[in-house]
Design an enzyme around this catalytic site. Structure first.
Site, PDB file in Angstrom:
ATOM      1  N   PRO A  15       0.794  -1.232   0.000  1.00 59.78           N
ATOM      2  CA  PRO A  15       0.000   0.000   0.000  1.00 59.78           C
ATOM      3  C   PRO A  15       0.825   1.281   0.000  1.00 59.78           C
ATOM      4  CG  PRO A  15       0.271  -0.703   2.249  1.00 59.78           C
ATOM      5  CD  PRO A  15       1.068  -1.678   1.397  1.00 59.78           C
ATOM      6  N   ASP A  16       2.043   1.269  -0.534  1.00 50.54           N
ATOM      7  CA  ASP A  16       2.922   2.430  -0.400  1.00 50.54           C
ATOM      8  C   ASP A  16       2.258   3.729  -0.829  1.00 50.54           C
ATOM      9  OD1 ASP A  16       4.907   0.849   0.589  1.00 50.54           O
ATOM     10  OD2 ASP A  16       6.246   1.020  -1.124  1.00 50.54           O
ATOM     11  N   LEU A  17       1.706   3.760  -2.032  1.00 44.93           N
ATOM     12  CA  LEU A  17       1.177   5.018  -2.545  1.00 44.93           C
ATOM     13  C   LEU A  17      -0.113   5.407  -1.829  1.00 44.93           C
ATOM     14  CD1 LEU A  17       1.980   4.733  -6.354  1.00 44.93           C
ATOM     15  CD2 LEU A  17       3.431   5.410  -4.436  1.00 44.93           C
ATOM     16  N   GLY A  34       0.834   6.891   1.292  1.00 39.35           N
ATOM     17  CA  GLY A  34       1.285   8.257   1.053  1.00 39.35           C
ATOM     18  C   GLY A  34       0.142   9.245   1.083  1.00 39.35           C
TER      19      GLY A  34
END
Length: 784
Positions: free
Chosen positions: A546-548, A551
């Site tokens: 789920p990095d983005l 963010g």
């Protein structure tokens, strides 16, 4: 609602159904008073998954029943809206209630922020399509890299499209409330789930456009072909390995006994390992295969390697670390069962902004809050809500930098703090100092080059903090504190600072020191175990999710922190654990597992809501479409779309329960039809009959997708060092904000001199001295 939370005093009226229901819960966790409005018979989503889907996404809300078909009831709702701050709305798919007219509502209630959440947006050629989460994920490009190449693409578990739209709806709403302080007026927000999911798909669009520019074929590679993040079978299950930095490779090389076959420095580069996974991954499997998941993870983390256990849903809800953090809270449901419920996404100054009350029972008409004073403009007349806000971005990879990107797009002056002694690995992935992925997440920012391994560099950054409003960081737990740049230290410099941190497992808890990336969070949060077919092994992952998405939640935490600061006059430390993003996206599935242990597992492309349902082959190589039939009306529509084949007239297919019981046989029959048509032809036939369906798009197809182009989503930038790129734009359209700022990403240190003059009051000779000594850094050819 706690008066200490950022959105205390904000009233939200929530009319969502299916699309965006999590949005109201997120706003409630941040302190808003959310009123869940339902028709007299209750929202259709109440019955979804035996009520568990509803119970999870509508926790923390208050209840109100309103019959919108009755004039007196509509007038009653209008009185409530006159005193409210936000309206969330989406179409009601079961009752076929159209969304309310947001433009008319905004004109009648000028203080109101009206957020319309839909699958595809309020305008464009797909705006009237019917859909499900799986349809939208397929059309977003994300599905094209999901699953093993030997099997059909596999949809992500949970309600990804609706929930990601919910996050972006909360972000858009927070921005609109921030701008209302300037203008005194609300506005209309048009949030598209399709665009929201496309935004979180691991920089797919800019990388596809770069490949096309280089003359290549920009088709996605599924994990069965190249496994950059391998799933390792261990003695008691599975673990996920992510090797990125050269130091991680050499640590593993030494632990394996320095095998001569991998002694060449060639192997330290991730792209070279990626090109040779067929050679390397079996060696890694042999090395780790005799260990347990805990042994492999603990020793790897001790050596600076990123290995995490691949937890099952039952292991997630019982996990010692997550329990030690308060990730779950035990809740008594209406039926008397006491089960663990996910306890929110954010912490503010160490206090969880989480669960406060169960979802409302039908007819629980709670007392409405007294309307607040009408908003007044502060006179600044900002065209974008964050104009005048200054952000110091210490982000690396995807999480922090993506959060900084959104803040920059909506007016903030975002200064990326970076240096060559510890570069953002996304900048240097290809061996230089610019990549399409980095350009996408660091666009519209300024770059301040500084060596944070030098005490003089630390001192200069501390001086910058005095001129900042927000700090964002996603470094390993304790890194910022060790540098003298932790929240406690920077609060001494600037008591009004809003400081947002995001670590893989959070900054506290029994495993807080563990490091990781998006695939690591997927493994620990239960997604990797579920994201496959029931009879297949977990696949090597190709997604950084789920990095983005995390963010964007970092950005939401920053905006919420600014809202709280405006009310209290003091700053705050907001924290977000990346694994908890996964846990919250799977919240209803984890709740179902807690209620009936052992019942939630991998189900591939099936769904208990209906059949046929899933990913179907189409005419052409690796061409697929998604079809989802939820009820008897949609089944009859699919039969008509298929040309009423004789087999469909059999009585056994007329009953939903029978279709579910024979879903495999039914799916094979439907696949015989889809194989003769292109994905777009299947989609057109189904949508004409109001059956949810959509083509599986590859990212390169998004660059010219009619719906996305009509909404201005693909955006071209001329990026020095990477050429002409098409990047993803905003996933929402706002009636009262100037369009987002989308400009090239900076070269490393491109703005060092100007920032040093502007905020540090350094003259040119002192700047030159600091550059010569290596404290400050500039590009090879430094702009004046």
């Amino acid at each position: 609602m706690s008066t200490s939370l950022p959105f205390a005093g904000i009233t939200v009226v929530d009319l969502t159904c299916d699309v965006g229901e999590l949005c109201g819960r997120i706003l409630a966790e941040l302190g808003a008073h959310v009123i869940r409005v339902e028709p007299p018979g209750g929202s259709p989503s109440r019955s979804r998954d035996d009520g568990i889907w509803w119970a999870y996404r509508n926790a923390n809300k208050h209840g109100l029943v309103v019959d919108l078909d009755d004039a007196d009831e509509r007038a009653r709702l209008d009185v409530i809206l006159a005193g409210a701050d936000v309206l969330l709305d989406s179409p009601d798919p079961a009752a076929h209630r159209p969304a309310l007219d947001p433009v008319a509502l905004s004109a009648r209630h000028p203080q109101l922020v009206v957020c319309a959440l839909t699958w595809f947006g309020r305008h464009g050629p797909y705006s009237n399509y019917v859909a499900t989460d799986d349809v939208v994920v397929a059309m977003s490009g994300l599905l094209s890299s999901s699953g093993a190449s030997s099997q059909p693409p596999v949809s992500m578990p949970g309600s990804l499209a609706s929930d990601v739209a919910s996050v972006m709806g909360a972000v858009a709403t927070a921005l609109a409330l921030e701008q209302r302080q300037s203008t005194g007026r609300g506005q209309v927000l048009d949030v598209s789930a399709l665009e929201a999911v496309a935004q979180i798909d691991s920089w797919a669009m800019p990388n596809a456009s770069a490949i096309v520019n280089a003359g290549g074929q920009a088709r996605r590679v599924r994990a069965g072909e190249k496994g950059l993040y391998p799933a390792l079978r261990v003695t008691d299950g599975w673990a996920r390995l992510v090797l990125m930095a050269p130091r991680q490779w050499w640590s593993l090389f030494e632990w394996m006994g320095s095998p001569e076959a991998f002694a060449d420095p060639y192997w330290q580069h991730p792209f070279n390992r990626f090109a040779n996974t067929d050679v390397l991954n079996p060696v890694l499997q042999e090395f780790y295969g005799s260990m347990s998941a805990t042994e492999a993870s603990v020793e790897s983390q001790r050596r600076g390697l990123v290995v995490t256990p691949m937890l099952t849903p039952s292991q997630v809800v019982a996990d010692e670390h997550l329990r030690s953090r308060g990730t779950f809270v035990d809740v008594e449901l209406a039926n008397g069962a006491v089960v663990p419920m996910t306890n929110g996404l954010f912490e503010f100054d160490g206090q969880r902004a989480g669960f406060s009350r169960n979802a409302p029972s039908l007819g629980d008409n709670d007392e409405m809050p007294s309307p607040g004073a009408p908003p007044t403009a502060d006179g600044s007349a900002r065209s974008r809500p964050l104009e005048g806000v200054r952000v110091l971005d210490f982000g690396h990879g995807g999480v922090g930098v993506q959060g900084g990107r959104l803040l920059a797009e909506y007016g903030a002056d975002v200064i990326k703090i970076e240096g060559r002694s510890y570069p953002d690995f996304m900048r240097s992935m290809s061996g230089g100092e610019m990549t399409p992925s980095f350009a996408s997440s660091s666009r519209s920012k300024r770059s301040f080059g500084v060596d944070l391994k030098k005490s003089e560099g630390i001192a200069l950054v501390q001086q910058l903090v005095a001129h900042a409003d927000v700090v964002i960081e996603n470094n390993s737990t304790g890194t910022m504190r060790a540098l003298g740049l932790g929240y406690e230290a920077l609060r001494e410099v600037n008591p009004a600072i809003v400081y947002v941190s995001s670590q893989m497992l959070g900054s506290r808890g029994t495993r807080a020191q563990w490091s990781g990336y998006g695939p690591s969070a997927q493994a620990y949060g239960g997604l990797s175990h579920l994201w496959r077919f029931a009879d297949s092994d977990p696949v090597p992952n190709m997604q950084n999710h789920p990095d983005l998405l995390a963010g964007y939640l970092v950005a939401l935490g920053a905006i919420a922190g600014l809202a709280g600061r405006a009310r209290t006059g003091v700053g705050v430390h907001c924290e977000l654990a990346q694994t908890e993003v996964i846990v919250n996206l799977l919240g209803d599935l984890l709740l179902a597992e807690a209620l009936a242990p052992g019942t939630v597992g991998p189900d591939g492309n099936d769904d208990s809501r209906g059949a046929p349902w899933g990913v179907f082959p189409c005419l052409g190589d690796e061409q697929w479409c998604v079809i989802c039939v939820r009820d008897d009306r949609e089944w009859q529509g699919l039969v008509a779309a298929m040309g009423t084949p004789e087999w469909a007239a059999e009585s056994r297919w007329s009953r939903s329960a029978d279709r579910l019981a024979a879903r495999d046989e039914l799916g094979a029959l439907v696949a015989d039809w889809t194989r003769s048509l292109s994905p777009d032809e299947v989609t057109a036939a189904c949508q004409q009959q109001r059956v949810p369906a959509g083509p599986m798009r590859y990212p390169v197809e998004l660059l010219n997708d009619p719906q996305l182009v009509s909404r201005g989503f693909p955006t071209r930038i001329e990026q020095p060092g990477a050429g002409s790129l098409i990047v993803d734009g905003s996933s929402f359209v706002a009636s009262g904000m100037a369009p987002p700022v989308i400009e090239p990403a900076p070269a490393l240190g491109e703005h060092t001199r100007s920032i040093a003059r502007q905020f540090l009051s350094l003259d040119d000779s002192e700047i030159d001295r600091l550059i010569e000594s290596g404290v400050l850094e500039v590009p090879a050819t430094s702009p004046l």
